[in-house]
Design an enzyme around this catalytic site. Structure first.
Site, PDB file in Angstrom:
ATOM      1  N   TYR A 240       0.870  -1.177   0.000  1.00 33.89           N
ATOM      2  CA  TYR A 240       0.000   0.000   0.000  1.00 33.89           C
ATOM      3  C   TYR A 240       0.907   1.226   0.000  1.00 33.89           C
ATOM      4  CZ  TYR A 240      -4.182  -2.768   0.940  1.00 33.89           C
ATOM      5  OH  TYR A 240      -5.220  -3.649   0.838  1.00 33.89           O
ATOM      6  N   HIS A 272      -4.099  -2.784  -8.150  1.00 31.79           N
ATOM      7  CA  HIS A 272      -5.312  -3.481  -7.726  1.00 31.79           C
ATOM      8  C   HIS A 272      -6.448  -2.519  -7.401  1.00 31.79           C
ATOM      9  CE1 HIS A 272      -7.953  -5.839  -5.026  1.00 31.79           C
ATOM     10  NE2 HIS A 272      -7.596  -6.844  -5.793  1.00 31.79           N
ATOM     11  N   HIS A 273      -6.192  -1.532  -6.548  1.00 31.51           N
ATOM     12  CA  HIS A 273      -7.194  -0.504  -6.306  1.00 31.51           C
ATOM     13  C   HIS A 273      -6.520   0.757  -5.789  1.00 31.51           C
ATOM     14  CE1 HIS A 273      -7.283  -2.271  -2.117  1.00 31.51           C
ATOM     15  NE2 HIS A 273      -7.341  -0.998  -1.798  1.00 31.51           N
ATOM     16  N   HIS A 343      -2.925   0.361  -3.989  1.00 30.43           N
ATOM     17  CA  HIS A 343      -2.655  -1.021  -3.591  1.00 30.43           C
ATOM     18  C   HIS A 343      -2.048  -1.747  -4.790  1.00 30.43           C
ATOM     19  CE1 HIS A 343      -4.417  -5.273  -2.661  1.00 30.43           C
ATOM     20  NE2 HIS A 343      -3.122  -5.217  -2.485  1.00 30.43           N
ATOM     21  N   HIS A 422     -17.674  -1.263   3.708  1.00 31.86           N
ATOM     22  CA  HIS A 422     -16.353  -1.412   4.325  1.00 31.86           C
ATOM     23  C   HIS A 422     -16.422  -2.280   5.571  1.00 31.86           C
ATOM     24  CE1 HIS A 422     -12.216  -0.361   5.348  1.00 31.86           C
ATOM     25  NE2 HIS A 422     -12.630  -0.130   6.585  1.00 31.86           N
ATOM     26  N   HIS A 424     -13.286  -5.034   7.819  1.00 24.90           N
ATOM     27  CA  HIS A 424     -11.911  -5.532   7.792  1.00 24.90           C
ATOM     28  C   HIS A 424     -11.910  -7.022   7.451  1.00 24.90           C
ATOM     29  CE1 HIS A 424     -10.211  -1.900  10.241  1.00 24.90           C
ATOM     30  NE2 HIS A 424     -10.523  -1.591   8.997  1.00 24.90           N
ATOM     31  N   MET A 497     -14.793  -3.340  11.501  1.00 25.12           N
ATOM     32  CA  MET A 497     -15.671  -2.224  11.174  1.00 25.12           C
ATOM     33  C   MET A 497     -16.894  -2.761  10.445  1.00 25.12           C
ATOM     34  SD  MET A 497     -13.130   0.809   9.874  1.00 25.12           S
ATOM     35  CE  MET A 497     -11.947   1.594  10.975  1.00 25.12           C
TER      36      MET A 497
END
Length: 621
Positions: A240, A272-273, A343, A422, A424, A497
């Site tokens: 990242y 990737h993003h 990422h 979102h 984790h 989260m």
């Protein structure tokens, strides 16, 4: 007994030889006979009654790290079908494409192209619990075209969203886990194939997209590129990368009306993003930084750059705002600092590759009628909410109550047009539903195959109007089978989260509408569970909540009572403005929203029904 007779003539020997040869050929042909349900690729002929879909396909994604396998697709909501085009740059003896619950090679829905040694065949297949492949008795993938071109071998085929075949995957909104594999030798029979024995991989996509044309950009549109500064991609699987970029000084207020990805050529399979965050206006200066987001020596102020401006994931197309709205950038009350996060997924550990990928923001100084806003729904980031260990499925609900929307929303309400889910690592599914008058009215966003490794802003197929007095319930599904200790809420990747960042207009003061269980009732829970297990020395209130959770004896009873607490106990409601202060009123010990009627699952054509079309609603003026 003598086998050879010296009186045999040459003619007899010749006849015997050819008879034996014919018998051998019959055996060989039988061993390579065409499968009953498969299609021989050479027999495919154009069908005038089944015209080709519009090409090129509007959606596409590289599947493998080298980019040798690319999937493109288009959607027909009218026919409830997906058209897929698979390009194989270097076809050897076949290829496998499939879908499974979370990217497993087992119990997967497959389509296979394979070389039998006598011909090339295409068929609908499935894998069992050990990865063994079998041809499906119900063939639901229809091959339309197979053609060799200059840049590879192309397969064009289609499949219904739902087939009512228990071995087939239901194509629905949300993340689709695509698996693929390459065959490096012929297969006399497809049943010889085991996916664990070949080269395979995984890619995630959002397959079902809105089928509306892209809006026209205004004539005075300008662009701002937020790009990685010629980064050398580390030769490790996951990186990242963070980069801080300043906006022009004294930049006036503009509206972002569209953004798109900018990918360095050759890196399409590695990037990737990406996300662009605006830093907090309260932070007057953010130092320059370009490096790993996980570097312990990075500036601490990067943690205050969390307001999402743009998010892109592999396979996503350009993101357009509705014609009447734009996301503010610049002007009073905004920050000059943006944080780009990229990422890189580099499983081949490629070294020395440089990258300048990022996101291009399209903005206009001609402000639109409405400011767009972003609101957080779900659970507050707090260890008060926890997930027991060893859970196959555990649900947590976050509430935006009718009292909060009645207090904070304008008379005509707001229109949600996109959202970003979102969680984790333990997250498996997220669903936000609109409740009006105690009845579930509409699903805002849902992804029951959610992955924390694939998060992007998703445009809704239909705008959702939230009125004052409505409630929004965000339900997250978690799996902690691999964990021996409870998982509490928080910012750490091993914490959890449950959030839905909804994009809406017109912008209001309401920025956060989230909840958690009442702390007092949680302390009662700790007391009850400790006494049940014979622990009269409860330290409830003397140590933090995280420690109290970890000291519990976790068994089925402890988990079931916790689940009951979360679904029935009063909640602490966070109905917050952008200043992080709550709206006026009483927000503690609020009742959980009551739902008296739930939505029915949509029925597909093979079930005698049809889900809604992909056309979004136009909100009233």
């Amino acid at each position: 007994m003598r086998i050879w007779n010296k009186n045999l003539r040459l003619q007899d020997v010749t006849i015997m030889y050819f008879c034996a040869l014919a018998a051998l050929m019959v055996i060989l042909v039988a061993s390579y006979q065409a499968p009953d349900n498969a299609i021989e690729v050479s027999n495919i002929k154009p069908n005038p009654s089944n015209p080709l879909p519009p090409l090129p396909m509007p959606f596409r994604v590289p599947l493998d790290p080298r980019g040798e396998l690319q999937l493109a697709w288009n959607i027909s909501y009218a026919n409830q079908e997906v058209y897929m085009q698979l390009r194989v740059a270097k076809l050897q003896h076949g290829v496998v494409l499939g879908m499974s619950d979370r990217g497993e090679l087992t119990n997967a829905d497959l389509v296979v192209l394979w070389d039998s040694g006598a011909g090339n065949y295409f068929g609908d297949a499935w894998s069992d619990s050990e990865g063994h492949v079998s041809l499906d008795s119900q063939q639901d993938y229809e091959l339309i075209e197979a053609k060799q071109k200059l840049d590879g071998f192309y397969l064009l085929f289609k499949r219904p969203f739902s087939t009512c075949d228990p071995r087939d995957y239901l194509i629905e909104e949300g993340t689709i886990h695509i698996i693929y594999g390459f065959l490096d030798k012929p297969l006399a029979s497809l049943e010889q194939l085991n996916l664990s024995k070949i080269q395979t991989g995984l890619q995630r996509v959002l397959m079902l997209r809105p089928d509306t044309p892209s809006p026209t950009l205004p004539p005075d549109v300008q662009t701002l590129e937020v790009l990685a500064p010629n980064v050398i991609i580390p030769n490790q699987e996951t990186t990242y990368w963070c980069f801080i970029q300043k906006l022009p000084e004294n930049m006036p207020k503009n509206h972002i009306v569209m953004y798109e990805s900018v990918i360095t050529p050759g890196n399409e399979a590695i990037v990737h993003h990406m996300e662009v965050f605006e830093c907090s206006p309260d932070i007057r200066d953010v130092p320059e930084y370009s490096g790993s987001c996980d570097d312990k020596m990075k500036p601490g102020t990067l943690n205050f750059c969390r307001h999402v401006l743009a998010a892109w994931a592999m396979g996503a197309e350009a993101f357009y705002y509705p014609p009447d709205a734009g996301l503010p950038m610049g002007g009073p009350g905004s920050s000059r600092f943006l944080r780009l996060e990229v990422h890189y997924h580099n499983p081949l550990l490629i070294s020395g590759r440089r990258d300048s990928s990022g996101i291009r923001l399209h903005y206009t100084p001609t402000l639109r009628r409405y400011d767009a806003g972003i609101m957080e729904l779900g659970l507050v980031y707090t260890p008060i909410m926890a997930i027991p260990p060893k859970q196959n499925t555990f649900y947590l609900n976050g509430y935006c109550t009718s009292k909060c929307t009645q207090t904070a929303l304008p008379f005509g309400g707001i229109y949600i047009f996109a959202s970003q889910l979102h969680t984790h690592l333990a997250g498996r599914g997220v669903r936000t539903v609109l409740v009006r008058g105690g009845k579930e009215l509409e699903v805002v966003q849902e992804d029951q195959h959610f992955s924390t490794h694939y998060q992007t802003i998703r445009v809704l197929r239909k705008m959702v109007n939230i009125l004052p007095g409505d409630a929004l319930i965000t339900k997250c599904t978690f799996n902690t089978e691999d964990r021996s200790k409870p998982t509490v809420g928080g910012f750490g990747i091993m914490e959890e989260m449950c959030v839905n960042y909804v994009h809406y207009y017109p912008r209001t003061e309401l920025e956060l509408c989230k909840s958690h269980v009442d702390p007092g009732y949680l302390q009662k829970y700790f007391n009850i569970i400790n006494r049940f297990h014979g622990n009269d020395q409860c330290v409830c209130g003397e140590v933090g909540v995280t420690e109290q959770y970890s000291q519990l004896q976790w068994d089925a009873f402890t988990g079931e009572v916790l689940d009951s607490l979360y679904t029935t106990a009063p909640i602490s409601m966070h109905c917050n403005k952008s200043t992080a202060r709550r709206f006026g009123g009483e927000w503690e010990k609020q009742p959980v929203p009551v739902v008296t009627s739930v939505l029915e699952k949509p029925r597909y054509p093979c079930e005698g029904g049809a889900p809604p079309t992909g056309r979004p609603l136009t909100p009233p003026v």
